[in-house]
Design a protein around this motif. Structure first.
Motif, PDB file in Angstrom:
ATOM      1  N   PHE D  16       1.042  -1.055  -0.406  1.00  0.00           N
ATOM      2  CA  PHE D  16      -0.137  -0.007  -0.160  1.00  0.00           C
ATOM      3  C   PHE D  16       0.337   1.139   0.106  1.00  0.00           C
ATOM      4  O   PHE D  16       1.713   1.487   0.765  1.00  0.00           O
ATOM      5  N   CYS D  38      -7.831  -5.702  -2.759  1.00  0.00           N
ATOM      6  CA  CYS D  38      -8.893  -5.034  -3.837  1.00  0.00           C
ATOM      7  C   CYS D  38      -8.704  -3.365  -3.147  1.00  0.00           C
ATOM      8  O   CYS D  38     -10.044  -2.836  -3.361  1.00  0.00           O
ATOM      9  N   GLY D  39      -8.041  -3.080  -2.867  1.00  0.00           N
ATOM     10  CA  GLY D  39      -7.434  -2.215  -1.878  1.00  0.00           C
ATOM     11  C   GLY D  39      -8.489  -1.082  -0.487  1.00  0.00           C
ATOM     12  O   GLY D  39      -8.753  -0.609   0.057  1.00  0.00           O
ATOM     13  N   PHE D  40      -9.338  -2.702   0.021  1.00  0.00           N
ATOM     14  CA  PHE D  40     -10.250  -2.547   1.468  1.00  0.00           C
ATOM     15  C   PHE D  40      -9.539  -2.564   2.438  1.00  0.00           C
ATOM     16  O   PHE D  40      -9.314  -1.639   3.785  1.00  0.00           O
ATOM     17  N   HIS D  41      -8.312  -3.813   2.386  1.00  0.00           N
ATOM     18  CA  HIS D  41      -7.372  -3.666   3.243  1.00  0.00           C
ATOM     19  C   HIS D  41      -6.232  -3.667   3.245  1.00  0.00           C
ATOM     20  O   HIS D  41      -4.845  -3.435   3.804  1.00  0.00           O
ATOM     21  N   ALA D  42      -6.384  -3.415   2.301  1.00  0.00           N
ATOM     22  CA  ALA D  42      -4.347  -2.991   0.840  1.00  0.00           C
ATOM     23  C   ALA D  42      -4.788  -3.580  -0.158  1.00  0.00           C
ATOM     24  O   ALA D  42      -5.400  -3.779  -0.666  1.00  0.00           O
ATOM     25  N   ASP D  44      -3.609  -0.307  -2.891  1.00  0.00           N
ATOM     26  CA  ASP D  44      -3.516   0.599  -3.884  1.00  0.00           C
ATOM     27  C   ASP D  44      -3.668   0.015  -4.695  1.00  0.00           C
ATOM     28  O   ASP D  44      -3.142  -0.422  -5.727  1.00  0.00           O
ATOM     29  N   ARG D  69     -13.875  -2.908   5.199  1.00  0.00           N
ATOM     30  CA  ARG D  69     -13.197  -1.589   5.011  1.00  0.00           C
ATOM     31  C   ARG D  69     -11.951  -1.300   6.433  1.00  0.00           C
ATOM     32  O   ARG D  69     -12.709  -0.962   7.592  1.00  0.00           O
ATOM     33  N   ASP D  70     -11.006  -1.878   6.384  1.00  0.00           N
ATOM     34  CA  ASP D  70      -9.849  -1.444   7.065  1.00  0.00           C
ATOM     35  C   ASP D  70      -8.418  -1.587   6.713  1.00  0.00           C
ATOM     36  O   ASP D  70      -8.024  -2.353   7.435  1.00  0.00           O
ATOM     37  N   LEU D  71      -8.003  -0.645   6.576  1.00  0.00           N
ATOM     38  CA  LEU D  71      -6.454  -0.257   6.631  1.00  0.00           C
ATOM     39  C   LEU D  71      -6.018  -0.568   7.461  1.00  0.00           C
ATOM     40  O   LEU D  71      -4.535  -0.795   7.707  1.00  0.00           O
ATOM     41  N   ALA D  72      -6.329   0.404   8.681  1.00  0.00           N
ATOM     42  CA  ALA D  72      -5.330  -0.033   9.593  1.00  0.00           C
ATOM     43  C   ALA D  72      -5.331  -1.290  10.551  1.00  0.00           C
ATOM     44  O   ALA D  72      -4.003  -1.353  11.025  1.00  0.00           O
ATOM     45  N   PHE D  74      -5.693  -4.007   8.404  1.00  0.00           N
ATOM     46  CA  PHE D  74      -5.480  -5.530   7.387  1.00  0.00           C
ATOM     47  C   PHE D  74      -6.396  -6.307   7.545  1.00  0.00           C
ATOM     48  O   PHE D  74      -6.584  -7.266   7.013  1.00  0.00           O
ATOM     49  N   ARG D  76      -7.830  -7.080   9.421  1.00  0.00           N
ATOM     50  CA  ARG D  76      -8.136  -8.277  10.450  1.00  0.00           C
ATOM     51  C   ARG D  76      -8.721  -8.564  11.137  1.00  0.00           C
ATOM     52  O   ARG D  76      -9.196  -9.755  12.803  1.00  0.00           O
ATOM     53  N   ARG D  77      -9.605  -7.624  11.494  1.00  0.00           N
ATOM     54  CA  ARG D  77     -10.928  -6.904  12.542  1.00  0.00           C
ATOM     55  C   ARG D  77     -12.165  -7.104  12.394  1.00  0.00           C
ATOM     56  O   ARG D  77     -12.680  -6.721  11.148  1.00  0.00           O
TER      57      ARG D  77
END
Lengths: 254, 254, 254, 254
Positions: D16, D38-42, D44, D69-72, D74, D76-77
């Protein structure tokens, strides 16, 4: 005769969630000032907390490395942020990091803009004023760390902020004292011996040898070393050792 | 005989960039405590700064409305955030808002979790402990504003934090003192006269009439009024007037 | 003699989570082409899906309103995005919206850049080329909707894309055909009668009266109406009615 | 007698911006199916485009690795995302990646949920149905790649989707066929020889040796290998070589 002294600063706390960047633990043993990311270009809150704890334990001074809000671009993309928004964004970042640093027994002791913001405020009065307004609003005793020339320095000094100049031992300089732009030949030096030698000359003699061989005056209270390149820790360590062997005292400026 | 007293709290600062939410300016004239968003579920930095300035000018106490990091879900989606990450996220938010509030002549005087986090910490010890750890780390004198029962209250009280109980004049209550879940009949009251009457009874008699007609005891030092629904300001104003006419003193708890 | 024809385009799908923007349902009954946000400046996926379903049901053509990645700034902040990153970002947005539109029985039929990107590609070749490269890569049959002049038009036409010109009935024009900059007197027209009259003159005579009274030629296959201002729907409705009464046929260009 | 066959899948495209993750280039030479972020967990957009180009050039099949949708975090939450929002988010991700893949000469050929979503849909009907609804809406011919049991498999099969089962050569199995939870002894195998041996047994005999020594049946058309751990490429390579030497044909399932 005064003993020569310098500070070594580097960018830290630039991991984000699952993504790790830089060997902060090793670099923390070499530098005297850590420019810690504040969450806008890098640095999730837990990373910031752990970085501040490490800095406090290592006796390293903490600075707020404020940035545009741009995780995808790592703060490297110039942005036309209106002045009032930018000032509030900078204030938010300084405050967040300072609060975290204080819970870990330290505090934010200076501010250094990151990436595109660093370069933009050197030539854009409106953004420079926004940056300076935010620092003054938060704590007028916080110094601004940046290159010697440029609008940010002027505006900050005019507003009564302490401005601390930094130089780059691993960057090429032009005869006019400006940095050789990245991408051009000689922009980046990677030989530890050469970079360490340049660092010593910068601090003890106040000069750097430019691309054309002329000696250019450099006034800097801090040297910036890079943390996220291969060999970064080795390079920073070589710089530190050479400075110590040359009788230079390493001490934070703030 | 002591004079009856209550606080009126509402969520503010929940706009984000171009998106506006709530009539903060009007609501600020009615409430005594503003739960200001901290940027994780809502609230860009400029909005936070303007909201804090307004609160300071209006003599309204500022609380940090901390949340999961979830702009897309407005903090309303329950999240399994590991305890150390959550504590750092809460700390980051409190610190950011407190720094902004201080530059505007006020400060963060309490903490109230938002949305899904509010409900999760009432039944999840690990997240409750993370929340409490963050508050204590930042400032152990900061009260936690929440419903009277639940894990968050217990953990906070056990850790030496002041816990301030709130009640909801516009929500239906079951006979056991719990709220009627949203979506069920009677969950939400919108008639200003009825809601105002419930508010007065809650504060002066310490009871609320439950769905089944029984009188349920309610101990609350603060009443929560909603800010983002149509008629919100009118409802809050009706509550405030009725309280004043009933001889209730309106004063922040912090 | 050909029947005069025009398209009416407006920005839709610009809500995000809890934040609502614009009266999409009403506007959908007035326009012929919807520039639907793609998630980078506005528009969460559910909003996009609902907007595409509404457009399909109303027989309104869907365009991809691509933007810089800037939720906090609503895509209104100019950004120095490298060309390869920008092309990939534009491609990602077109593809995401097109896939959603297809599941709702329609498809993306054109591309219109949003906000700062709209203005930047009119004067920045590198970004214009990135935009055009992305459109061609996805589907070279997709027209680009933009103002008649500027780099984006040139680059797109040169690359074989169809370029569709738009004009603004509610914006002031200078004598050279450029828009009066926002913030200057006469930049924005809000009187429905005047705006509707200008729209008719633009379409039937191909001219607009500039600030200095001169008649300026305007060639446009589409008129842009704004959706997020107070009175937006009323203004758009007045424009549509006046056009219909003047015998102008309303039809999408794509 | 049929020739034994399997697919090797791994997560790719998880960098990313400035943050790099995994050695995608090397792994692409070993696997037959790439679960591309696809851009939501990782991931760009430029990373996705480059990853799809690499996959197309290497003859590796592309799957959409959809996530919360959780980049912070990854991805996994675990998140309580309402079904209609989740379906739209999944649809958005599949469409974005498919459009990018098509411009690079390939396409999305299957869907695999990532991280917390992967586990949630195995036990949560509402989220499983949202996932399946999105896949069907986009393209009912797209298979779902997941573990053999669980709600997602049931719902997908019931809705007419092809379900492809995967197994994990480097994970410990309990006697009931479930995975030994991470953190427990034997959960993760890192010895290349052992893992390669397990892979061969899984594919050629349809069994795996559980923690208690019993032989547990495993039906899997694909083996998942991990890409972001140290030694990941070496491990995957060992698995591939052992399979080839055992006469197993490596071929994508889609």
């Amino acid at each position: 005769m005064t003993e020569p002294v310098t500070d070594l600063n580097a960018d830290l706390g630039e991991s984000f969630g699952a993504w790790k960047l830089g060997d902060d633990r090793a670099l923390m043993q070499v530098i005297t000032s850590a420019n810690v990311a504040c969450g806008f270009h890098a640095g999730d809150p837990l990373t910031l907390r752990q970085t501040c704890a490490m800095a406090a334990a290592s006796g390293v001074t903490i600075g707020a490395q404020v940035s545009y809000r741009d995780l995808a671009g790592f703060g490297r993309r110039d942005m036309d942020v209106p002045a009032d928004e930018l000032a509030a964004e900078v204030l938010y970042q300084i405050a967040a990091l300072d609060g975290i640093a204080r819970t870990e027994g330290s505090r934010v002791s200076y501010v250094k803009p990151h990436g595109a913001l660093y370069h933009r405020v050197r030539k854009d009065y409106a953004q420079a004023e926004a940056l300076v307004e935010a620092i003054r609003a938060y704590d007028p005793a916080l110094p601004l760390l940046t290159q010697a020339s440029g609008h940010a320095s002027e505006v900050a000094a005019g507003a009564g902020l302490r401005v601390v100049a930094e130089a780059f031992a691993d960057r090429g300089y032009a005869a006019d004292g400006s940095l050789v732009p990245r991408g051009q030949a000689g922009a980046l030096r990677t030989d530890p011996g050469e970079v360490a030698g340049r660092a010593v000359t910068m601090v003890t003699q106040g000069v750097v040898t430019a691309q054309d061989g002329t000696a250019v005056p450099v006034q800097a209270r801090s040297l910036c070393v890079h943390g996220d390149t291969p060999g970064a820790v080795a390079l920073a360590t070589a710089v530190r050792r050479a400075l110590e062997q040359a009788g230079v005292r390493l001490a934070p400026f703030a």
